[in-house]
Design a protein around this motif. Sequence first.
Motif, PDB file in Angstrom:
ATOM      1  N   ILE A 173      15.323   4.006 -10.010  1.00 25.48           N
ATOM      2  CA  ILE A 173      16.398   4.428 -10.912  1.00 25.48           C
ATOM      3  C   ILE A 173      17.663   3.628 -10.629  1.00 25.48           C
ATOM      4  O   ILE A 173      18.341   3.156 -11.548  1.00 25.48           O
ATOM      5  N   SER A 174      17.987   3.441  -9.342  1.00 25.64           N
ATOM      6  CA  SER A 174      19.191   2.680  -8.965  1.00 25.64           C
ATOM      7  C   SER A 174      19.120   1.241  -9.451  1.00 25.64           C
ATOM      8  O   SER A 174      20.111   0.685  -9.933  1.00 25.64           O
ATOM      9  N   GLU A 216       6.430  12.991   5.469  1.00 23.26           N
ATOM     10  CA  GLU A 216       6.854  11.593   5.570  1.00 23.26           C
ATOM     11  C   GLU A 216       6.468  10.835   4.306  1.00 23.26           C
ATOM     12  O   GLU A 216       7.235  10.006   3.797  1.00 23.26           O
ATOM     13  N   MET A 217       5.290  11.121   3.769  1.00 15.94           N
ATOM     14  CA  MET A 217       4.833  10.481   2.538  1.00 15.94           C
ATOM     15  C   MET A 217       5.737  10.873   1.358  1.00 15.94           C
ATOM     16  O   MET A 217       6.111  10.019   0.542  1.00 15.94           O
ATOM     17  N   LEU A 218       6.114  12.147   1.280  1.00 17.51           N
ATOM     18  CA  LEU A 218       6.962  12.613   0.178  1.00 17.51           C
ATOM     19  C   LEU A 218       8.362  12.012   0.262  1.00 17.51           C
ATOM     20  O   LEU A 218       8.951  11.641  -0.754  1.00 17.51           O
ATOM     21  N   VAL A 219       8.896  11.912   1.476  1.00 21.64           N
ATOM     22  CA  VAL A 219      10.222  11.311   1.656  1.00 21.64           C
ATOM     23  C   VAL A 219      10.214   9.855   1.195  1.00 21.64           C
ATOM     24  O   VAL A 219      11.134   9.388   0.517  1.00 21.64           O
ATOM     25  N   HIS A 250      11.345   5.861  -3.080  1.00 19.61           N
ATOM     26  CA  HIS A 250      10.777   4.872  -4.013  1.00 19.61           C
ATOM     27  C   HIS A 250      11.289   5.100  -5.432  1.00 19.61           C
ATOM     28  O   HIS A 250      11.756   4.167  -6.091  1.00 19.61           O
ATOM     29  N   ILE A 251      11.255   6.354  -5.899  1.00  9.77           N
ATOM     30  CA  ILE A 251      11.702   6.614  -7.266  1.00  9.77           C
ATOM     31  C   ILE A 251      13.223   6.505  -7.367  1.00  9.77           C
ATOM     32  O   ILE A 251      13.766   6.033  -8.376  1.00  9.77           O
ATOM     33  N   ARG A 264       0.835  -1.205   0.000  1.00  7.70           N
ATOM     34  CA  ARG A 264       0.000   0.000   0.000  1.00  7.70           C
ATOM     35  C   ARG A 264       0.870   1.255   0.000  1.00  7.70           C
ATOM     36  O   ARG A 264       0.555   2.230  -0.684  1.00  7.70           O
ATOM     37  N   ARG A 265       1.967   1.237   0.751  1.00  6.74           N
ATOM     38  CA  ARG A 265       2.870   2.394   0.772  1.00  6.74           C
ATOM     39  C   ARG A 265       3.465   2.634  -0.625  1.00  6.74           C
ATOM     40  O   ARG A 265       3.583   3.777  -1.073  1.00  6.74           O
TER      41      ARG A 265
END
Length: 201
Positions: free
Chosen positions: A68-69, A55-58, A63-64, A10-11
């Motif tokens: 990429i990594s 906290e959600m934005l961090v 996640h993105i 869900r996160r």
Amino acid sequence: MPRQVDHGSRRRLIAEAVCHLAEEHGLEGVTIRDVAARAQVSLGAVQRCFRTKEEMLVFALGHISERISERVQARLLRSPAQSAGTALGHAATEISLLREEHRAEARVWLAFVAQAAVSEALARTLKANYAALQEAFTRLISEADVVPLDPQREARTLLALADGLTTHVLIGHLTPHEAHDVLHAHLTSLWEQPGPASSLP
């Protein structure tokens, strides 16, 4: 019996919703309500996963960055016998997000960079990401056959160039082809620099 919720999934679903909204509108006006609607979950579900919008934005930035990594690692693993210089070129190309299929990802990344200018938590996350990339670039440069005088400085320069090219392509100052030319020319000049021995009188 109540249905079990996979909070990890869900996160990640919520993080994807944040990224879609960031691509379309930037992060300034994104609200938890917007994110819940895009993720097709309740407002309460978002609030149970994240205590605050920051906290959600961090988490979404992490996640993105991870996505990429993973793509960079996959590109390197496809050619394990390549030289350090070639590996560096592949990694820099992936990170600069110049391909058409990565254009949306580039818009999201720059939205987070812009928001990090006014968010200490996002800035900390970005600095950690850049530090890890710089370390990887430094290692690849140090392993190359022709090592520049200062691998760490060259890694810093290459990372800044890759990031800058992302911006120049997105705003239309450079075409992807022109940006690739700039990156390729820089990488070529990197291996043509005089080493320590040739700098002696």
